[in-house]
Scaffold this active site. Sequence first.
Site, mmCIF file in Angstrom:
data_model
loop_
_atom_site.group_PDB
_atom_site.id
_atom_site.type_symbol
_atom_site.label_atom_id
_atom_site.label_comp_id
_atom_site.label_asym_id
_atom_site.label_seq_id
_atom_site.Cartn_x
_atom_site.Cartn_y
_atom_site.Cartn_z
ATOM 1 N N ARG A 1 -1.958 4.181 -7.200
ATOM 2 C CA ARG A 1 -1.155 3.682 -6.668
ATOM 3 C C ARG A 1 -0.664 2.160 -6.774
ATOM 4 O O ARG A 1 -1.408 1.571 -6.368
ATOM 5 C CB ARG A 1 -0.990 4.491 -4.736
ATOM 6 C CG ARG A 1 0.450 4.055 -4.378
ATOM 7 C CD ARG A 1 0.132 3.771 -3.254
ATOM 8 N NE ARG A 1 -0.235 3.014 -2.701
ATOM 9 C CZ ARG A 1 -1.400 2.452 -1.533
ATOM 10 N NH1 ARG A 1 -1.967 3.485 -1.388
ATOM 11 N NH2 ARG A 1 -1.815 1.336 -1.250
ATOM 12 N N HIS B 1 1.859 1.448 -0.736
ATOM 13 C CA HIS B 1 1.536 2.322 0.291
ATOM 14 C C HIS B 1 3.091 2.527 0.526
ATOM 15 O O HIS B 1 3.792 3.717 0.259
ATOM 16 C CB HIS B 1 0.643 1.978 1.674
ATOM 17 C CG HIS B 1 0.696 4.164 2.366
ATOM 18 N ND1 HIS B 1 0.706 4.848 1.967
ATOM 19 C CD2 HIS B 1 1.271 3.769 3.580
ATOM 20 C CE1 HIS B 1 1.230 5.603 3.163
ATOM 21 N NE2 HIS B 1 1.632 5.603 3.589
ATOM 22 N N TYR C 1 -6.549 -5.030 1.319
ATOM 23 C CA TYR C 1 -7.505 -3.746 1.098
ATOM 24 C C TYR C 1 -7.673 -3.801 -0.377
ATOM 25 O O TYR C 1 -9.351 -2.671 -0.525
ATOM 26 C CB TYR C 1 -7.447 -2.217 2.476
ATOM 27 C CG TYR C 1 -6.422 -1.931 1.525
ATOM 28 C CD1 TYR C 1 -6.217 -1.109 0.299
ATOM 29 C CD2 TYR C 1 -5.054 -2.654 2.643
ATOM 30 C CE1 TYR C 1 -4.829 -0.226 0.403
ATOM 31 C CE2 TYR C 1 -4.181 -1.464 2.065
ATOM 32 C CZ TYR C 1 -4.313 -1.146 1.176
ATOM 33 O OH TYR C 1 -2.350 0.253 0.659
#
Length: 368
Positions: free
Chosen positions: A262, A266, A275
Site C-alpha cells: 500500500r 490506509h 508507523y
Amino acid sequence: MGKGGPGPSPDFVQLLSPEGVRVEHPEYAVEFTDEEYRGLYRDLVTVRKLDAEATALQRQGELGIWASLLGQEAAQVGSGRALRPQDMAFPTYREHGVLYCRGIDPIMPLGLFRGVDQGGWDSQAYKFHMYTIVIGAQTLHATGYAMGITMDGKVGTDDGEAVIAYFGDGATSQGDVNEAFVWSSVFNAPVVFFCQNNQYAISEPLERQTRIPLYRRAAGFGFPGVRIDGNDVLATFAVTRAALDQARNGQGPTLIEAYTYRMGAHTSSDDPTRYRIASEVESWKAKDPISRLKAFLSKQQLGDDSFFGEVDESARKLALDLRERVLAMPDPQPVTMFDHVYPNGSPELDAQRAQFAAYEASFERSTH
Ligand SMILES: Cc1ncc(C[n+]2csc(CCOP(=O)(O)OP(=O)(O)O)c2C)c(N)n1
Ligand SMILES: [Mg+2]
C-alpha cells in the site's frame, strides 16, 4: 514488506519482473496479444489516475474520506480482468480497480465517500457486490453465494459460474474469514479468496497477523494456496483466471495471496509516517506495477511516446469528468434516508418517514 514480516518467498508466481522482463512459469503459461498488453497498461494508468483524483477531491473537502488503492493497481486490474462475465465479485472498500474492470461508472462509489448516498448499485447487473466496510464479512457472503451457485447446478462446466472474494492481510485474522475457509472447503464451493497482502492493516504490520506466509494457511483448510507477485498484472491475471476456471469446473476454492504494498495511507484519515519508514516505501517504488509494464511495452516496441501520451491524456479526461460530476452531486434531502431500506418498503418504515417529514415541516413554521 512490513518490518520483520514474512518476506517474499522464491515460490511466488511472477510473469513480469520489476525491470519489465517477461518471465516464464511452468504452471502458468499464458499468452497475451499485443492489444491485451496495451489494454492492461491502459487500465492500470486509468485506475491510478482516477484514484489520485479521488484523493485530491478528499483533500479539497469534496469527499469525506477516501481509501486509496495506490500501488495495488496490478492486483486489482489483473484479477478484475480475469473474471468472466458470469462471475461474481465481493469487494472490500478499496476495490476501485476491480469495480472499473467490471464496467461500473467510477462515480458510483463516490456518492458513498461523499456521504450523499449509500453507495448503491445493482450488484446483480454488474456482478459486483456492495462495498463492505466490516472487515472480512464479505468472505462469508461470497461463500454462501458460491454454495448457492452449486445448488443451482451452475458449476462443473467451462461456462460455469465462480465467485471471487477480496480481503486484506489484516482480515485473515478475522473469524469470518476463517469460517469462510472452512465452509467453502467442506462444501467445495466455487470461490477464489483473493487476499491483497499490502503489508499493513492500518498501522499493524503483517508480523502481527501471521508467522507463516498467508497463502500457506490454505493447506490447513484443505485447499490450494498460491502466492503471486501482486505488482505483476500478468501473473495476477494468469493465476486468478486459472483459479476461477478450476472453481467453475467444480474443483473448489483457492486462496491467492497477492504480495503487494500500500503505497499511500490506509485512508485519507491515516498518517503512515507515524508507523513506517520512508526507505520501505522507496524500496517498493522500484517494484511499481505500472512502470514495469511500461518498460516491457517500450522494449518490445508495443508502445511508443504517442501511445503513452494518449493513454495519459484519456485518463486525465476521465478524471476531470469524474471531478466535475462529483462536484455536481446534489445534497440529499434528509428524508431520503428512509429510501432503499427495503425493496418494497414496510408499514413501519412508512410511519417513520411520515413522522420525520412532519418533524422537518415543523421547522418551517418556527422562528428559530
Ligand atoms: C470488523 C471490523 N473491525 C475493525 C474495523 C476497522 N478497520 C477498518 S480497515 C481495518 C484494517 C484492515 O486491514 P486489511 O484487512 O489488511 O485491509 P487493507 O485496508 O490494508 O486493504 C480495520 C481494522 C472494521 N472496519 N471492521
Ligand atoms: Mg492490508
